[in-house]
Design an enzyme around this catalytic site. Structure first.
Site, short mmCIF file in Angstrom:
data_model
loop_
_atom_site.label_atom_id
_atom_site.label_comp_id
_atom_site.label_asym_id
_atom_site.label_seq_id
_atom_site.Cartn_x
_atom_site.Cartn_y
_atom_site.Cartn_z
CB ALA A 53 -0.89 -0.01 1.24
N GLY A 84 0.56 -5.07 0.74
CA GLY A 84 -0.59 -5.10 -0.15
C GLY A 84 -0.26 -5.72 -1.50
CD GLU A 113 -2.62 -7.57 2.58
OE1 GLU A 113 -2.28 -6.40 2.30
OE2 GLU A 113 -3.24 -7.86 3.61
CD GLU A 158 1.57 -5.84 5.57
OE1 GLU A 158 2.42 -6.71 5.83
OE2 GLU A 158 0.84 -5.88 4.57
N1 T1G Z 1 4.58 3.38 0.04
C1 T1G Z 1 5.01 4.59 -0.35
N2 T1G Z 1 6.28 4.85 -0.76
C2 T1G Z 1 7.13 3.81 -0.76
C3 T1G Z 1 6.76 2.52 -0.34
C4 T1G Z 1 5.41 2.32 0.06
N3 T1G Z 1 4.95 1.13 0.42
N4 T1G Z 1 7.85 1.70 -0.45
C5 T1G Z 1 8.85 2.47 -0.90
N5 T1G Z 1 8.43 3.73 -1.08
C6 T1G Z 1 9.22 4.85 -1.60
C7 T1G Z 1 10.36 5.22 -0.69
O1 T1G Z 1 9.89 6.13 0.30
C8 T1G Z 1 11.32 5.85 -1.65
O2 T1G Z 1 10.83 7.14 -1.95
C9 T1G Z 1 11.16 5.01 -2.92
O3 T1G Z 1 9.85 4.41 -2.81
C10 T1G Z 1 12.21 3.92 -3.06
O4 T1G Z 1 12.16 3.15 -1.84
C11 T1G Z 1 -2.56 -2.87 3.18
C12 T1G Z 1 -0.95 -1.92 5.09
C13 T1G Z 1 10.24 -2.13 -1.67
C14 T1G Z 1 12.21 -3.11 -0.48
O5 T1G Z 1 6.55 -1.88 4.17
O6 T1G Z 1 10.67 -2.07 1.94
O7 T1G Z 1 1.02 -2.71 2.28
O8 T1G Z 1 12.80 8.48 -1.17
O9 T1G Z 1 14.50 3.67 -1.17
O10 T1G Z 1 15.84 0.43 -1.27
O11 T1G Z 1 -1.65 -4.77 4.21
O12 T1G Z 1 11.01 0.40 -0.47
O13 T1G Z 1 12.61 7.81 -3.57
O14 T1G Z 1 11.01 9.50 -2.60
O15 T1G Z 1 13.17 1.87 0.01
O16 T1G Z 1 14.94 -0.34 -3.55
C15 T1G Z 1 4.04 -2.53 3.30
C16 T1G Z 1 8.21 -0.71 2.12
C17 T1G Z 1 3.28 -1.26 3.20
C18 T1G Z 1 7.55 -2.08 2.03
C19 T1G Z 1 12.50 -1.23 -2.08
N6 T1G Z 1 5.21 -2.46 2.47
N7 T1G Z 1 9.20 -0.53 1.09
O17 T1G Z 1 13.68 -0.79 -1.44
O18 T1G Z 1 13.89 1.54 -2.39
S1 T1G Z 1 1.84 -1.29 4.23
C20 T1G Z 1 6.39 -2.12 2.99
C21 T1G Z 1 10.39 -1.21 1.13
C22 T1G Z 1 0.82 -2.37 3.41
C23 T1G Z 1 -1.31 -3.64 3.42
C24 T1G Z 1 -0.29 -2.89 4.23
C25 T1G Z 1 11.39 -0.82 0.09
C26 T1G Z 1 11.57 -1.85 -1.04
P1 T1G Z 1 11.89 8.31 -2.35
P2 T1G Z 1 13.50 2.58 -1.24
P3 T1G Z 1 14.71 0.19 -2.19
#
Ligand code: T1G
Length: 694
Positions: A62, A101, A104, A124
């Site tokens: 998400a 997500g 999911e 999460e």
């Molecule tokens: N939402 C918004 N922005 C995100 C994002 C996300 N989920 N993931 C990454 N970004 C942005 C990040 O801020 C950065 O922005 C750019 O993308 C590159 O990220 C409903 C509730 C996928 C392993 O927790 O672990 O789904 O600084 O530098 O090193 O059940 O990003 O470039 O402007 O980290 O290659 C769950 C979070 C969400 C995964 C890639 N998902 N992301 O790593 O790039 S909650 C997460 C990561 C959810 C559902 C629930 C990593 C990555 P900017 P990066 P990277």
């Protein structure tokens, strides 16, 4: 750019998510997926559907930046349901990370084909949440409640082969992923039947339930503080006991409550602050890093050896340099011993140890640094020693070689001035143990060139660090704020508190150790010697100084602030130390009194926040978030409070300002008077983030 591309060929509609950089499921993406699935379902030429994504990541989850804001339709669970209830089979083609997500979405598909590099997870928990779009319901039905709970509790992704073994992936496609997924989808269409994950239950055996309950009981013991662990357990238990839709509602209710919880807001703040820190104010993406093919480290002590290990771990050849052969031998022996410990623990393969050791070349004499692209000096904290080293490196190394100092306190500008090329000089302040601690303070000298900073940040990431740019001042950011906490902790002892009371308040707040237990672990003499070297700049630590003068250095001497009988790791109260503290108070005519835990936390942490505000005003840190991640990653400030500056806003800046004014009056210490920035923000009910956005 449209967030979804749709192409139909040979009866298959391939829906490709296009939302760089990580295909996060923002509102526009969710709407496009729902529309794409509906259109494909209505298209007579389409027999089957493939859900794919462009780029290196399938879907990162998400869009975390949407949390806490008014929800935008369609909600992710609606999109997930639309996929699952589609009248035509939908197969996910997972090209990379499928997280949160993103997984999911894939769980709602009727099949999942993954690339060998794909990794699948529900992280999460790391954001203080739980999966909120059916993950706690569909994953257990697909792989079993116990394995699903373990995966959601760790938050760590699993590789493609493990996903296949679990039954989370139906196939690993080493060739054309889209073709393999299309074939799988058409096969389902031809069979005319396919299962919905919500209807699967074959893995939910009594044995699985028992294994889940045992794991849940264990997890509860370890996470008394985290509200999301009980929520996760309750949601998985609902999967085992309630009808699917009822259980889904249970998950959604928990998720909604957690999104609003301060600890999740704090963890989401840390998530974005860590990424924001990569942006160097005033330096754009056009500034490129210098190539770093070979490194050299000066000094084979604990820090130098750890830094050399960082380069070796990153696959960068590194020369470890000492001026004396025996010191070099001792340093190499320490490195080998560190690796052997990791091999014994099973955290490092023997081959990897040998590979890393082969990348570390010991050498005596600075001229061995001549062919390095970066030199990291980790010698004694003495300006004379550093001046000699940098003067020599200036002559010995090629133009353009980065000259970095690992100094914790000395003036990086003064060190740069000992060379003819101050623009190539930068601070790389590693934290001990350097091969373990993630934080790296990148100290920006007054003349440090932009591309040197960009290179330092890039090499920091390559070394697996979290690099944060800081300015030149005594102690930079982390240690400068630590000094205020040390001073406040000592003041509390003199005013009536005892070490175990102060430490208990700090561990109750969420730190792993309190300041006095930490001093005993690191060595009371370390701080004592640093204070003597710092002279007037040093914080006042009368109790620690008195203990050190009596040879009470902490764990290594069996007694310090606490007693360590027979080398025990956990200290016990030491009556002699407590008597010493009382006598020091009395000698200063202080009437001792008791302190509550809340008073102790305020007296320790408010001065740190105040110093952080001064650091921001001086431009030594660019953002409050930088200060937060320095403390979370360098000093174990509990991430679920967001770091000192985020935490302070939750406490209320007006409250902190008032308390600081009272503390300054009580102690006569003007450094505790509220910083002008803090007062301005408190009066204007502003926030650090708003100030930075302005
Ligand atoms: N939402 C918004 N922005 C995100 C994002 C996300 N989920 N993931 C990454 N970004 C942005 C990040 O801020 C950065 O922005 C750019 O993308 C590159 O990220 C409903 C509730 C996928 C392993 O927790 O672990 O789904 O600084 O530098 O090193 O059940 O990003 O470039 O402007 O980290 O290659 C769950 C979070 C969400 C995964 C890639 N998902 N992301 O790593 O790039 S909650 C997460 C990561 C959810 C559902 C629930 C990593 C990555 P900017 P990066 P990277």
């Amino acid at each position: 750019m449209a967030p979804l591309r749709s192409a139909v060929s040979n009866g298959v509609a391939v829906l490709t998510i296009v939302n760089p950089p990580v295909n996060a499921l923002g509102a526009a993406v969710r709407a496009a997926i729902a529309a794409g699935v509906a259109a494909a379902a209505a298209d007579g030429a389409v027999k089957a559907i493939v859900l794919a994504a462009e780029g290196r990541v399938f879907v990162a989850g998400a869009d975390i930046s949407e949390f806490g804001k008014p929800p935008l339709p369609p909600a992710l669970p609606e999109v997930v349901a639309a996929i699952e209830n589609c009248p035509k089979p939908v197969v996910a083609a997972i090209n990379g990370m499928a997280l949160g997500g993103g997984l999911e979405l894939a769980l709602a598909c009727h099949g999942r084909v993954v690339a060998p590099v794909a990794r699948l997870g529900l992280p999460e928990i790391k954001l203080g949440l739980i999966p909120g779009a059916g993950g706690t319901q569909r994953l257990p039905r697909l792989i079993g409640a116990a394995p699903a709970f373990a995966l959601m509790l760790s938050g760590d992704p699993i590789p493609a082969e493990k996903a296949l073994a679990f039954g989370l992936a139906d196939a690993v496609a080493s060739g054309d992923l889209i073709a393999a997924a299309s074939t799988a989808a058409l096969r389902l269409a031809a069979a005319g039947t396919w299962s919905k994950t919500r209807d699967r239950a074959e893995k939910l055996t009594d044995e699985d339930r028992a294994a889940f309950e045992a794991a849940a009981a264990e997890a509860l013991k370890k996470s008394a503080r985290s509200p999301n662990v009980p929520a996760l357990i309750d949601s998985v238990r609902a999967c085992l006991s309630q009808p699917f839709d009822t259980a889904l509602a249970t998950e959604r209710a928990h998720f909604a409550a957690l999104v609003a919880d301060p600890s999740s807001k704090a963890l989401r703040h840390v998530f974005f602050a860590e990424r924001e820190a990569a942006r160097i104010p005033g330096i754009g993406k056009e500034v490129k890093a210098r190539p770093i093919r070979k490194a050299a480290v000066i000094g084979a002590g604990t820090m130098g050896g750890g830094i050399a290990m960082c380069f070796a771990q990153a696959g960068i050849p590194v020369t470890l340099i000492e001026v004396k052969a025996e010191a070099l031998g001792a340093g190499m022996a320490r490195i080998r011993a560190n690796y052997e410990t990791s091999v014994k623990r099973g955290s490092l393969a023997l081959a990897a140890m040998e590979a890393r050791l082969s990348l570390i070349t010991p050498a005596v004499g600075l001229d061995a640094a001549a062919d390095a692209d970066i030199v990291v000096e980790a010698a004694f904290e003495d300006m004379g020693v550093k001046a000699d080293i940098f003067g020599a490196l200036d002559r010995l190394t090629r133009p353009g070689t980065l000259l970095a100092t690992n100094t914790s306190y000395l003036d990086v500008d003064a060190i740069a001035a000992t060379t003819s090329r101050p623009q190539d000089v930068v601070g790389l302040h590693f934290f001990s143990p350097a091969n373990v601690m993630r934080l790296l303070e990148v100290v920006r000298g007054g003349q440090t060139a932009p591309d040197v900073l960009v290179t330092a940040m890039e090499i920091g990431r390559k070394l697996g660090k979290l690099p944060v740019v800081v300015g030149v001042c005594y102690g930079f950011v982390g240690n400068r704020m630590l000094a205020k906490r040390t001073e406040a902790a000592e003041r509390l002892l003199m005013a009536g508190a005892l070490p175990h009371e102060v430490d208990a308040a700090v561990t109750d707040f969420g730190f792993r150790m309190g300041p006095f237990a930490m001093a005993d672990l690191a060595g009371v003499d370390i701080g004592w010697r640093a204070r003597k070297a710092a002279g007037a700049k040093a914080v006042k630590a009368p109790v620690a100084d008195a203990l050190a003068e009596q040879g009470r250095f902490g764990q290594k001497t069996g007694r310090g602030f606490y007693l360590y009988p027979e080398g025990a790791r956990a200290g016990t109260r030491d009556p002699e130390t407590e008597a010493l503290i009382v006598s020091l108070s009395q000698a200063q005519g202080i009437a001792r009194r008791s302190f509550t835990q809340e008073e102790i936390k305020a007296r320790l942490f408010y001065p740190m926040v105040n110093e952080g505000a001064k650091i921001l005003e001086e431009g030594v840190a660019a953002r409050a978030g930088d200060i937060d991640i320095i403390w979370v990653n360098g000093y174990n400030w509990p991430a679920f409070t967001g770091g000192p500056m985020h935490w302070a806003e939750g406490v209320g800046l007006p409250k902190i300002v008032a308390a600081l004014e009272a503390l300054a009056a009580e102690t006569g210490d003007d450094s505790l008077k509220p910083a002008p920035l803090l007062k301005r923000l408190a009066e204007g009910a502003g926030s650090f983030a708003a100030r930075e956005a302005a």
